[in-house]
Design a protein around this motif. Structure first.
Motif, PDB file in Angstrom:
ATOM      1  N   GLU A 149       1.043  -1.475   0.270  1.00 33.99           N
ATOM      2  CA  GLU A 149       0.462   0.033  -0.300  1.00 33.99           C
ATOM      3  C   GLU A 149       0.674   1.311  -0.211  1.00 33.99           C
ATOM      4  O   GLU A 149       0.225   2.542  -0.337  1.00 33.99           O
ATOM      5  CB  GLU A 149      -1.193  -0.152   1.471  1.00 33.99           C
ATOM      6  CG  GLU A 149      -1.868  -1.094   1.292  1.00 33.99           C
ATOM      7  CD  GLU A 149      -2.807  -1.430   2.444  1.00 33.99           C
ATOM      8  OE1 GLU A 149      -2.536  -0.607   4.008  1.00 33.99           O
ATOM      9  OE2 GLU A 149      -3.503  -2.141   2.543  1.00 33.99           O
ATOM     10  N   THR A 150       1.765   1.390  -0.048  1.00 36.05           N
ATOM     11  CA  THR A 150       2.808   2.466   0.467  1.00 36.05           C
ATOM     12  C   THR A 150       3.577   2.565  -0.657  1.00 36.05           C
ATOM     13  O   THR A 150       3.956   3.867  -1.456  1.00 36.05           O
ATOM     14  CB  THR A 150       3.816   2.256   1.425  1.00 36.05           C
ATOM     15  OG1 THR A 150       5.200   1.308   0.641  1.00 36.05           O
ATOM     16  CG2 THR A 150       4.046   1.632   2.429  1.00 36.05           C
ATOM     17  N   LEU A 159       6.036   9.377  14.121  1.00 35.61           N
ATOM     18  CA  LEU A 159       5.989   9.453  12.930  1.00 35.61           C
ATOM     19  C   LEU A 159       7.200   9.515  12.009  1.00 35.61           C
ATOM     20  O   LEU A 159       7.540   8.371  11.171  1.00 35.61           O
ATOM     21  CB  LEU A 159       4.903  10.997  12.318  1.00 35.61           C
ATOM     22  CG  LEU A 159       4.703  10.654  10.452  1.00 35.61           C
ATOM     23  CD1 LEU A 159       3.881   9.914  10.061  1.00 35.61           C
ATOM     24  CD2 LEU A 159       4.230  11.251  10.223  1.00 35.61           C
ATOM     25  N   ILE A 160       8.017  10.479  12.479  1.00 33.90           N
ATOM     26  CA  ILE A 160       8.966  10.022  11.829  1.00 33.90           C
ATOM     27  C   ILE A 160      10.343   9.946  12.779  1.00 33.90           C
ATOM     28  O   ILE A 160      10.652  10.002  14.107  1.00 33.90           O
ATOM     29  CB  ILE A 160       9.957  11.972  11.384  1.00 33.90           C
ATOM     30  CG1 ILE A 160       9.071  12.865  10.813  1.00 33.90           C
ATOM     31  CG2 ILE A 160      11.532  12.361  11.014  1.00 33.90           C
ATOM     32  CD1 ILE A 160       8.882  11.278  10.063  1.00 33.90           C
ATOM     33  N   ALA A 161      11.421   9.143  12.728  1.00 35.13           N
ATOM     34  CA  ALA A 161      11.773   8.320  13.307  1.00 35.13           C
ATOM     35  C   ALA A 161      13.445   9.225  14.037  1.00 35.13           C
ATOM     36  O   ALA A 161      13.782   8.843  14.734  1.00 35.13           O
ATOM     37  CB  ALA A 161      12.554   6.921  12.186  1.00 35.13           C
ATOM     38  N   ASP A 162      14.206  10.084  12.881  1.00 37.51           N
ATOM     39  CA  ASP A 162      15.356  10.877  13.150  1.00 37.51           C
ATOM     40  C   ASP A 162      14.819  11.924  12.191  1.00 37.51           C
ATOM     41  O   ASP A 162      14.826  11.855  11.042  1.00 37.51           O
ATOM     42  CB  ASP A 162      16.152  10.291  12.675  1.00 37.51           C
ATOM     43  CG  ASP A 162      16.744  11.221  12.560  1.00 37.51           C
ATOM     44  OD1 ASP A 162      17.524  11.755  13.076  1.00 37.51           O
ATOM     45  OD2 ASP A 162      18.939  10.250  12.269  1.00 37.51           O
ATOM     46  N   ASP A 196      10.916   6.275   7.102  1.00 39.01           N
ATOM     47  CA  ASP A 196      10.169   6.577   7.849  1.00 39.01           C
ATOM     48  C   ASP A 196       8.447   6.596   6.927  1.00 39.01           C
ATOM     49  O   ASP A 196       7.194   6.257   7.840  1.00 39.01           O
ATOM     50  CB  ASP A 196       9.863   7.959   8.135  1.00 39.01           C
ATOM     51  CG  ASP A 196      10.954   8.382   8.886  1.00 39.01           C
ATOM     52  OD1 ASP A 196      11.953   7.586   9.617  1.00 39.01           O
ATOM     53  OD2 ASP A 196      11.417   9.462   9.321  1.00 39.01           O
ATOM     54  N   ALA A 197       8.064   6.641   5.571  1.00 40.74           N
ATOM     55  CA  ALA A 197       7.047   6.457   4.991  1.00 40.74           C
ATOM     56  C   ALA A 197       6.157   5.199   4.854  1.00 40.74           C
ATOM     57  O   ALA A 197       5.420   4.913   4.834  1.00 40.74           O
ATOM     58  CB  ALA A 197       7.081   6.807   3.920  1.00 40.74           C
ATOM     59  N   ARG A 219       7.160  11.703   0.024  1.00 34.06           N
ATOM     60  CA  ARG A 219       7.706  10.133  -0.791  1.00 34.06           C
ATOM     61  C   ARG A 219       7.215  11.202  -1.999  1.00 34.06           C
ATOM     62  O   ARG A 219       8.150  10.381  -3.197  1.00 34.06           O
ATOM     63  CB  ARG A 219       6.585   9.890   0.042  1.00 34.06           C
ATOM     64  CG  ARG A 219       6.854   8.072  -0.701  1.00 34.06           C
ATOM     65  CD  ARG A 219       6.295   7.515   0.438  1.00 34.06           C
ATOM     66  NE  ARG A 219       6.731   5.927  -0.253  1.00 34.06           N
ATOM     67  CZ  ARG A 219       6.292   5.212   0.089  1.00 34.06           C
ATOM     68  NH1 ARG A 219       6.215   5.155   1.787  1.00 34.06           N
ATOM     69  NH2 ARG A 219       7.202   3.494  -0.077  1.00 34.06           N
ATOM     70  N   ALA A 220       6.451  11.816  -2.316  1.00 35.01           N
ATOM     71  CA  ALA A 220       6.094  11.769  -3.501  1.00 35.01           C
ATOM     72  C   ALA A 220       7.529  12.373  -4.719  1.00 35.01           C
ATOM     73  O   ALA A 220       7.336  12.029  -5.550  1.00 35.01           O
ATOM     74  CB  ALA A 220       5.062  12.759  -4.068  1.00 35.01           C
ATOM     75  N   ALA A 221       8.061  12.836  -3.936  1.00 35.27           N
ATOM     76  CA  ALA A 221       9.072  14.087  -4.469  1.00 35.27           C
ATOM     77  C   ALA A 221      10.146  12.692  -4.976  1.00 35.27           C
ATOM     78  O   ALA A 221      11.220  12.841  -5.735  1.00 35.27           O
ATOM     79  CB  ALA A 221       9.216  15.476  -3.840  1.00 35.27           C
TER      80      ALA A 221
END
Length: 450
Positions: A78-79, A167-170, A219-220, A248-250
């Motif tokens: 799904e990602t 949401l953001i690991a780093d 992350d995504a 992620r799209a970029a």
């Protein structure tokens, strides 16, 4: 496919499902007309023989498979929902173009095929009264779950379980690139370069940019955030999840089109998303004094153009002809490749940095990569498909002498592209002798009068 009235010619034996999603209603006549107009405005119809359109459709179907490759037990991936939608759209576009070229009505063809399927597989032969209702319930549940999942990815919603973890690991890579853009301007993310005059340009990215790409993808994927749609990318992100979807799209667009991330930076899309993520992470952008010094990274692979490896000149000293100060010849390039086969260390070396481990190419080897890049071709999979090659990095080497120049350029395009995801791939291919053999075969193909 000609515009048609979808209410006609549909056999009455086909059952309808009023609960089906409107998104599955099919292509509208307006959409079909836009596909054909796009083709006709560019005068491409003269290239669209049925054989070529069928090959193109098959290639696009293979690219759709690529969105699911290496997913292990993840059957939906799904990602990569946006990529799946884009590749599926390409399949449908080519289906429309092929149907139009053959004079077929796709709606009528599908309706007739479904009627045939009803006759070949009657419900009575597969129905189990005890399981029928349960089977329908399962189908409806799966359909509802999948669409809910797709919607959640597009809108950026999350479950309580997802909210329980960050949401953001780093956040450091996000802060580092934002700081660089704010202190040095949008050009600090990277730029266009060429190895010499009149050579193909390629995008060169800063190490902070490359490090961000890796963190965004990690992350995504961990958070189940799909790439944002084109419309969503144009809007200001409402929260960190929407910002991550934009980034992620970029990144995914950059994988398909060299330099696309530069445009996303200059348009403000990337800086806006970075600001939201950094702000929600609750940390200030680190100052220039806190930034970690990292070697400049060249291109997607993280390779750069450093001073020549110390072993290069020593190892090439015995080569004839030597690589002189003038424009390198084919003999010079073959001599360099032969030297790499004897001493792989002269191609470059691996270095560790905060952005990861990258292969740093020697100056003359990087210049050779730039010269070879001039022979790349767009849509190289079409040339490979025509030559019957499905996995060029494994299948092509035994067939090099029989391939024409177009197929050889397709193999070269794939070889150079492999560097993006496997830093040092070109060096290993050169050490094995494959690059030299490919260059020799390409030169011979040109001599044959391609």
């Amino acid at each position: 496919m000609r515009p048609h009235d979808t209410s006609s010619n549909a056999p009455s034996s086909i059952p309808s499902d009023s609960s089906a999603s409107p998104t599955l209603a099919g292509l509208s006549p307006e959409t079909v007309r836009s596909i054909l107009a796009f083709r006709d405005d560019r005068h491409w119809a003269r290239f669209h023989e049925p054989k070529d359109l069928a090959i193109a459709l098959s290639v696009e179907a293979s690219e759709l498979l690529n969105e699911f490759m290496w997913s292990g037990t993840d059957l939906r991936v799904e990602t990569k929902k946006s990529g799946q939608a884009e590749e599926l759209a390409d399949v449908l576009i080519y289906a429309v173009l092929l149907a139009d070229r053959l004079g077929l009505d796709l709606n009528d063809a599908v309706a007739r095929k479904m009627a045939k399927n009803v006759r070949r597989y009657p419900v009575e032969a597969f129905r189990d009264e005890d399981l029928g209702e349960a089977a329908r319930d399962v189908a409806e549940r799966l359909r509802t779950e999948d669409r809910a999942r797709c919607g959640a990815g597009a809108e950026g919603s999350s479950t309580g379980a997802e909210d329980a973890k960050p949401l953001i690991a780093d956040a450091a890579p996000y802060r580092a690139l934002l700081m660089k853009l704010e202190t040095e301007g949008p050009d600090a993310a990277g730029g266009w370069k060429a190895v010499s005059a009149n050579r193909m340009m390629f995008a060169v990215y800063a190490p902070e940019t490359v490090a961000l790409w890796k963190q965004v993808e990690a992350d995504a994927q961990a958070a189940g955030v799909a790439a944002a749609s084109l419309d969503a990318r144009r809007a200001d992100p409402a929260d960190a999840r929407a910002a991550l979807a934009q980034l992620r799209a970029a990144v995914e667009t950059e994988r398909r089109s060299d330099g696309a991330f530069l445009e996303a930076v200059k348009s403000g899309e990337v800086p806006r998303a970075l600001e939201v993520i950094v702000r929600e992470a609750g940390t200030a952008v680190m100052s220039a004094a806190q930034a970690t010094e990292v070697p400049e990274v060249n291109g997607h692979s993280g390779s750069q153009v450093p001073e020549a490896h110390p072993a290069t000149q020593e190892s090439l000293a015995a080569q004839a002809p030597r690589i002189g100060a003038g424009a390198p010849t084919l003999a010079d390039d073959l001599a360099l490749l032969a030297a790499i086969e004897r001493d792989p260390a002269i191609a470059g070396r691996e270095v560790d940095s905060p952005a990861g481990t990258f292969f740093i190419y020697a100056e003359d080897v990087n210049a050779l990569r730039g010269r070879l890049a001039a022979f790349r071709i767009p849509n190289h999979w079409l040339a490979l498909e025509a030559a019957g090659i499905r996995n060029p990095l494994e299948e092509a080497w035994a067939r090099l002498p029989e391939l024409d120049a177009e197929a050889l350029r397709g193999v070269l395009t794939e070889l150079l592209a492999a560097e993006r995801d496997d830093s040092g791939f070109f060096a290993r291919a050169a050490a094995s002798g494959r690059v030299r053999r490919l260059l020799e075969a390409l030169a011979e193909a040109f001599r044959r009068g391609w």
